[in-house]
Motif scaffolding. Structure first.
Motif, short mmCIF file in Angstrom:
data_model
loop_
_atom_site.label_atom_id
_atom_site.label_comp_id
_atom_site.label_asym_id
_atom_site.label_seq_id
_atom_site.Cartn_x
_atom_site.Cartn_y
_atom_site.Cartn_z
N TYR A 1 37.44 34.54 41.62
CA TYR A 1 38.17 35.78 41.86
C TYR A 1 39.67 35.64 41.63
CZ TYR A 1 33.71 36.67 44.20
OH TYR A 1 32.37 36.81 44.47
N TRP B 1 41.55 39.12 41.01
CA TRP B 1 41.69 39.87 42.26
C TRP B 1 42.82 39.28 43.10
CZ3 TRP B 1 41.06 37.94 47.27
CH2 TRP B 1 41.07 38.90 48.30
N ASN C 1 46.16 40.33 41.78
CA ASN C 1 46.43 41.74 42.09
C ASN C 1 46.87 41.91 43.54
OD1 ASN C 1 45.86 42.71 39.53
ND2 ASN C 1 43.69 43.05 39.98
N ARG C 2 46.32 41.09 44.43
CA ARG C 2 46.72 41.15 45.84
C ARG C 2 48.15 40.65 46.02
NH1 ARG C 2 45.83 44.69 47.62
NH2 ARG C 2 45.21 45.35 45.58
N HIS D 1 31.98 43.44 43.14
CA HIS D 1 33.39 43.06 43.10
C HIS D 1 34.17 43.91 42.11
CE1 HIS D 1 37.00 40.65 42.98
NE2 HIS D 1 36.86 40.44 41.69
N ASP D 2 35.34 44.36 42.56
CA ASP D 2 36.28 45.09 41.72
C ASP D 2 37.63 44.39 41.85
OD1 ASP D 2 38.06 46.75 40.46
OD2 ASP D 2 37.53 48.55 41.61
N PRO D 3 38.15 43.79 40.78
CA PRO D 3 39.42 43.07 40.88
C PRO D 3 40.58 43.91 41.38
CG PRO D 3 38.35 42.61 38.78
CD PRO D 3 37.58 43.73 39.42
N LYS D 4 40.45 45.24 41.27
CA LYS D 4 41.54 46.13 41.70
C LYS D 4 41.39 46.59 43.15
CE LYS D 4 42.30 47.88 37.01
NZ LYS D 4 42.34 49.09 36.15
N SER D 5 40.30 46.23 43.80
CA SER D 5 40.06 46.65 45.17
C SER D 5 40.91 45.82 46.13
CB SER D 5 38.59 46.49 45.53
OG SER D 5 38.36 46.76 46.91
#
Length: 308
Positions: free
Chosen positions: A15, A18, A21-22, A272-276
Motif C-alpha cells: 500500500y 495510499w 496520499n496520506r 482498497h482505494d489508494p485515495k481513501s
C-alpha cells in the motif's frame, strides 16, 4: 509521536501509494481493530511525527517514494524481514536472493543504521531443521553484515490456529548458540524480539524494535517516550501509533498472526482505494470519528540541555 507502519500489514509492499496520499493529506483515519464504527483521525504532519517505523518483507514497491518522503521532511527507518522459507511457508514473497538485493539497495540509499535485518520467526519442521536455519543465516549474514547495524530474530509463537508448535527451550538454546557464533564472526549484533528466554550468555540481548535510542540517532534529538503498554510484556518497544489494519496482507505466510486467511485478505484488499483516508474501503457514514491528540515526543528539557 512515532508511527508504526505497520505490525498489522505490509504497507511498504502492498500500500505505498495510499501511504503517500496520506502524507500529502497530512492525516489518516484508522478504524478500531475490534469496532469499525470507532475511527481515529491522526495528524501526520512533520511537526508531530518524530519518526516512521516501516515493517516489511518487500520494500521494493516503496523505493520510488523515498525521495518524496525525504522532501516532505519526514524521518524513518525500516525493519525488513528476510527468512529462509520456500513457497510452502511463504508463497507470495520474493526469493531470498531478490530480498537480499533489495535490502542492499535500500541500505545504500538510506544508510545501514536505517535498515534492520529481521530473521523471524524461526520455526522447526522436518524440512526446516536447526542446521537448515544456521546454514541460511550464515549465507545472509555474509551478504548483509556490511549493510546493517543489527539483526533481530524471534521464535515462532503457537497462537490459536497456528499450524506450528512452539520450540522447546533446548531447541531455542541450540539455535541461539549457533546464530550467535555466526553473527559474531561477521561483527553483527544479535537481538531477540519479545522473547522471554534469557540468551545474554551468548551475547544476545532483548531488542526494542521501535527503539527510541535508535530513533534519536536518526532524528537528532531526544524523545520522552515510555514502553508500549499495548504490546506483550517481553516487548521492549517504545510507544507508537499503528496505522495499519489486520487481515489485509496477501503475502500468505503460514505463520502470520495478523491475517485470518489468505482468501479473506485478498477479498479485503479488493476493496482498497489508494485515495481513501482509510486503508481498506471507504467510510460508510455510521462511524464516530475522534481526533486523536498527538504531538511530537521531543524531550524539550533534554534537547535544550544538549545544546548548552
Amino acid at each position: 509521536m512515532i508511527i508504526s507502519a505497520s505490525r498489522r500489514t505490509d504497507i511498504p509492499a502492498l500500500y505505498p501509494e495510499w501511504f503517500m496520499n496520506r502524507l500529502l493529506a497530512e492525516e489518516v483515519l484508522v478504524p478500531n481493530p475490534y469496532n469499525r464504527k470507532k475511527v481515529s483521525r491522526i495528524r501526520l504532519t512533520p511537526e508531530v511525527v518524530d519518526c516512521f517505523v516501516f515493517w516489511t518483507k518487500n520494500p521494493e514497491p516503496m523505493l520510488p517514494y523515498l525521495r518524496m518522503i525525504d522532501r516532505l521532511d519526514y524521518r524513518y527507518y525500516f525493519q525488513m524481514t528476510i527468512t529462509d522459507y520456500e513457497k510452502d511457508i511463504e508463497p507470495h514473497l520474493p526469493s531470498t536472493e531478490e530480498s537480499i538485493a533489495t535490502f542492499i539497495l535500500l541500505s545504500q540509499r538510506l544508510g545501514k543504521n536505517r535498515v534492520d535485518f529481521r530473521f523471524d520467526p524461526i520455526l522447526l519442521t522436518e524440512k526446516y531443521t536447526i542446521d537448515y536455519h544456521l546454514e541460511k543465516f550464515d549465507m545472509m549474514c555474509e551478504w548483509l553484515h556490511p549493510y546493517t547495524t543489527r539483526c533481530i530474530f524471534s521464535f515462532v509463537d503457537s497462537y490459536r490456529g497456528s499450524p506450528f508448535r512452539e520450540l522447546e527451550d533446548e531447541e531455542k538454546i541450540t539455535l541461539a548458540e549457533g546464530l550467535a557464533k555466526i553473527a559474531d564472526r561477521y561483527g553483527l549484533p544479535l537481538y531477540t524480539c519479545a522473547e522471554k528466554i534469557d540468551l545474554e550468555k551468548y551475547g544476545i540481548r532483548h531488542a526494542a524494535c521501535i527503539d527510541k535510542e535508535k530513533i534519536r540517532e536518526i532524528i537528532g534529538y531526544k524523545l520522552d517516550l515510555k514502553k508500549d503498554r499495548g504490546q506483550r510484556k517481553e516487548c521492549g518497544c517504545c510507544e507508537s501509533i499503528d496505522i495499519g489494519m489486520y487481515d489485509t496482507c496477501v503475502h500468505g505466510c503460514h505463520y502470520c498472526y495478523a491475517t485470518a486467511s489468505l482468501a479473506s485478505a485478498k477479498s479485503r484488499r479488493d476493496e482498497h482505494d489508494p485515495k481513501s483516508p482509510i486503508l481498506i474501503g471507504h467510510l460508510q457514514g455510521d462511524e464516530t470519528i475522534t481526533d486523536r491528540e498527538v504531538e511530537s515526543s521531543r524531550d524539550i528539557q533534554l534537547s535544550l540541555f544538549d545544546f548548552m
